[in-house]
Write a protein that holds these residues in place. Structure first.
Motif, short mmCIF file in Angstrom:
data_model
loop_
_atom_site.label_atom_id
_atom_site.label_comp_id
_atom_site.label_asym_id
_atom_site.label_seq_id
_atom_site.Cartn_x
_atom_site.Cartn_y
_atom_site.Cartn_z
N SER A 66 9.09 2.55 9.46
CA SER A 66 8.45 3.39 8.43
C SER A 66 8.58 4.77 8.78
O SER A 66 8.44 4.99 9.94
N SER A 79 5.26 4.40 -4.55
CA SER A 79 5.67 3.73 -3.10
C SER A 79 7.30 3.73 -3.12
O SER A 79 7.82 4.32 -4.09
N GLY A 89 5.97 2.68 3.73
CA GLY A 89 6.67 1.75 3.52
C GLY A 89 7.92 1.45 4.34
O GLY A 89 8.37 2.35 5.09
N THR A 141 1.56 5.73 0.53
CA THR A 141 1.97 4.54 0.51
C THR A 141 3.36 4.82 0.67
O THR A 141 4.03 3.51 1.42
N ALA A 142 4.15 5.59 0.38
CA ALA A 142 5.40 5.98 0.79
C ALA A 142 5.56 5.98 2.19
O ALA A 142 6.70 5.42 2.61
N ASP A 185 9.44 1.62 -3.22
CA ASP A 185 10.08 1.09 -4.35
C ASP A 185 10.27 1.87 -5.53
O ASP A 185 11.28 1.76 -6.08
N ASP A 186 9.37 2.75 -5.95
CA ASP A 186 9.59 3.77 -7.37
C ASP A 186 10.58 4.58 -6.93
O ASP A 186 11.41 5.02 -7.69
N SER A 236 2.93 10.99 -0.81
CA SER A 236 2.36 9.51 -1.20
C SER A 236 2.27 8.85 0.17
O SER A 236 3.00 8.68 0.90
#
Length: 219
Positions: free
Chosen positions: A73, A12, A149, A145-146, A14-15, A143
């Motif tokens: 996002s 994500s 985000g 998910t990324a 966050d990573d 990703s």
């Protein structure tokens, strides 16, 4: 490739923020840090700018996503009206993104139709060797998910940093760099926004965009 699980799927923003922040901390020990993001990397630039603005001397969005309160996002930026005529490679996507958790392309393809689409999307005007070099630098998976985000710069952190926005005039992939994206609407900054914009037609010439960044005032 259509069913192979991807290690990228679990990642994500966050990573990405954690990883790049660690690198910025190490780099800052040796001098001023200029953080540059390309495409999805722009979201990471914004996140890191919120996290450790005191360690950054300048930030640069190189044809990169710069989410705003209205478009918070990368997914929202991609869906913006500015991208109505962008070339998005839906026909080239391998597998089901919802099941894989990634958008998967094959930049190593030998299919002439796919290569033509990839060239038109992001490398129109490239000489063949530069186009092949660009493909060779690409990974297969991004990703989802990324992309979903949130990465909105805050006035008290991101908003205090001088920044440069580079736009590639012949780029046909989704265009995240618009003034309403690079300047978050409704936000206030103190000191005021210090943003400079530059155009370049030849992004494969690294010396060209490097000179544009270095030509910015670093005050």
């Amino acid at each position: 490739m259509a069913t192979e699980p991807s290690p990228v799927a679990a990642l994500s923003l966050d990573d990405y923020e954690k990883h790049v922040t660690h690198i910025v901390r190490r780099a800052a020990a040796h001098g001023p840090v200029i953080l540059v993001g390309h495409r999805l990397g722009g979201a990471t630039v914004s996140r890191v700018s919120n996290s450790v603005p005191q360690l950054l001397h300048h930030i640069c969005y190189m044809a990169a996503f710069c989410p705003s309160p209205a478009l918070p996002s990368p997914d929202a930026c991609t869906a913006a009206p500015e991208n109505a005529n962008a070339l998005i490679p839906f026909d080239l996507i391998i597998g089901d993104p919802e099941q894989l958790g990634v958008m998967r392309l094959n930049p190593r393809t030998g299919d002439a139709r796919d290569l033509k689409a990839l060239r038109e999307m992001m490398c129109a005007g490239y000489p063949d060797d530069a186009f092949r070099q660009r493909l060779g630098s690409m990974q297969t998976d991004e990703s989802t998910t990324a992309y979903a985000g949130r990465a909105v710069g805050r006035a008290e952190t991101w908003g205090r940093l001088p920044r440069t926005c580079l736009r590639f005039g012949k780029d046909r992939s989704p265009r995240p760099m618009r003034w309403r994206l690079t300047t978050p609407s409704g936000s206030t900054t103190s000191p005021p926004l210090r943003t400079s914009a530059r155009w370049t037609r030849h992004p494969w010439r690294s010396s060209g965009w490097r000179d544009l960044i270095l030509g910015t005032r670093w005050k």
